[in-house]
Design an enzyme around this catalytic site. Structure first.
Site, mmCIF file in Angstrom:
data_model
loop_
_atom_site.group_PDB
_atom_site.id
_atom_site.type_symbol
_atom_site.label_atom_id
_atom_site.label_comp_id
_atom_site.label_asym_id
_atom_site.label_seq_id
_atom_site.Cartn_x
_atom_site.Cartn_y
_atom_site.Cartn_z
ATOM 1 N N CYS A 89 -6.248 5.361 7.915
ATOM 2 C CA CYS A 89 -5.515 4.441 7.040
ATOM 3 C C CYS A 89 -4.475 3.732 7.893
ATOM 4 C CB CYS A 89 -4.847 5.185 5.880
ATOM 5 S SG CYS A 89 -3.816 4.122 4.848
ATOM 6 N N THR A 129 -6.765 -0.900 7.783
ATOM 7 C CA THR A 129 -8.049 -0.872 8.486
ATOM 8 C C THR A 129 -8.967 -1.974 7.972
ATOM 9 O OG1 THR A 129 -8.889 0.811 6.957
ATOM 10 C CG2 THR A 129 -7.951 1.585 9.049
ATOM 11 N N ASN A 186 0.882 -1.167 0.000
ATOM 12 C CA ASN A 186 0.000 0.000 0.000
ATOM 13 C C ASN A 186 0.919 1.215 0.000
ATOM 14 O OD1 ASN A 186 -2.798 0.878 2.229
ATOM 15 N ND2 ASN A 186 -2.443 1.422 0.117
ATOM 16 N N GLN A 203 -2.589 6.710 -1.577
ATOM 17 C CA GLN A 203 -3.018 7.848 -0.768
ATOM 18 C C GLN A 203 -1.861 8.824 -0.572
ATOM 19 O OE1 GLN A 203 -3.920 4.711 0.903
ATOM 20 N NE2 GLN A 203 -6.119 4.755 0.537
ATOM 21 N N CYS A 245 -4.737 -3.209 2.829
ATOM 22 C CA CYS A 245 -5.511 -2.177 3.526
ATOM 23 C C CYS A 245 -5.485 -2.510 5.004
ATOM 24 C CB CYS A 245 -6.946 -2.129 3.000
ATOM 25 S SG CYS A 245 -8.016 -0.970 3.888
#
Length: 296
Positions: free
Chosen positions: A75, A233, A13, A46, A231
């Site tokens: 996040c 979360t 990520n 992000q 991810c």
């Protein structure tokens, strides 16, 4: 406009990290989209903004902007990268810090092996607080926990609904057949669930395969970013839902295999207990970009 940044990743990520601790940083949604663009900008799932804090007991503030320019509450993988950044940048020598996000306060800790563990706070299950519009729906209860029916295209899927500071819909891929998470219809159902009208703030769509009571595989179609390699979360929400539904074991580490690497999640099973997430965080490179002056 010249803008310095650090490229980081946690379990695949990836993030553009901006330092706003010395002076405020104001960018438009279009500028955030440019930064996150993998063809014309830096490229990221992000953008993370590190900010100073004058709040007692809070070391930093932390903002998260998706690749589509929308700001979100939380996040988890970004939180681990956040800790690595503030230590490597010399902004703190602490091994444990408290950080204010739009979704609440998190407490990341730097481990001696270079990984980061984060107290992600307690999960939220009440539909209105997720938020999720449950009016008129009849859920199926499993182990005393609701599986909600969601209409998506020509089918109805069952999802557990959880907030980890941001909303998640967790679907067990067994309902889609025997192919496991690798063959789950993420590209088809992900965007439909993400923008389902029952979720007024949209939702992260998690596709969960249970391998044992301490081991799962997970893919997540994230709000505003699409499917990502991991991810944090989403991993927390999947494990919490799995424990409440009786698929996973409470009070012991659960390994979550994502396409970008492994995360470890632990939750005691009580509604007031925090969820702990442990995983990698790495700096990739430092750079500078000439950011176009553009509004939105």
């Amino acid at each position: 406009m010249k803008l310095r940044f650090t490229k980081m990743q946690g379990a695949g990520n990836d993030f553009v990290v901006l330092d706003a601790t010395r002076e405020p940083l104001t960018l438009s949604p279009a500028q955030y989209r440019y930064l996150a663009d993998r063809r014309f900008g830096v490229g990221a799932d992000q953008v993370l903004i590190v900010g100073a804090s004058d709040e007692p007991g809070i070391d930093f503030t932390y903002r998260i902007v998706n690749a589509d320019g929308s700001e979100v509450e939380q996040c988890g993988n970004g939180a681990r990268c956040f800790v690595r950044y503030v230590r490597e940048a010399g902004l703190t020598k602490k091994s444990a810090i408290r950080v204010r996000t739009a979704g609440g306060v998190i407490e990341p800790r730097w481990l001696v092996d270079g990984r980061v563990t984060v107290d992600m706070g307690a999960p939220v299950f009440e539909p209105a607080r997720v938020p999720f519009d449950a009016a008129g729906l009849q859920p199926r209860e499993l182990n005393g926990f609701a599986l909600w029916p969601l209409d998506a295209a020509d089918r109805t899927v069952e999802a557990a609904v959880v907030s980890m500071g941001n909303p998640h819909a967790v679907m067990n891929v067994a309902q889609f057949g025997s192919g496991g998470v690798d063959e789950a219809p993420v590209a088809e159902l992900g965007p439909l669930v993400e923008r389902h009208t029952r979720f007024p703030q949209r939702v992260n769509a998690g596709f969960l395969q249970v391998l044992s009571d301490t081991h799962v595989k997970l893919r997540v179609y994230e709000r505003g970013a699409g499917e990502t390699l991991a991810c944090g979360t989403g991993a927390c929400a999947a494990v919490v839902a799995g424990i409440r539904l009786g698929w996973l074991r409470a009070g012991t580490p659960v390994d979550v295999d994502t396409r970008g690497g492994e995360l470890t999640i632990e939750w005691a099973g009580r509604s007031d207990a925090p969820v702990w997430m442990t995983g990698p965080a790495e700096s990739v490179y430092v750079g500078e970009i000439d950011l176009p002056e553009q509004g939105d």
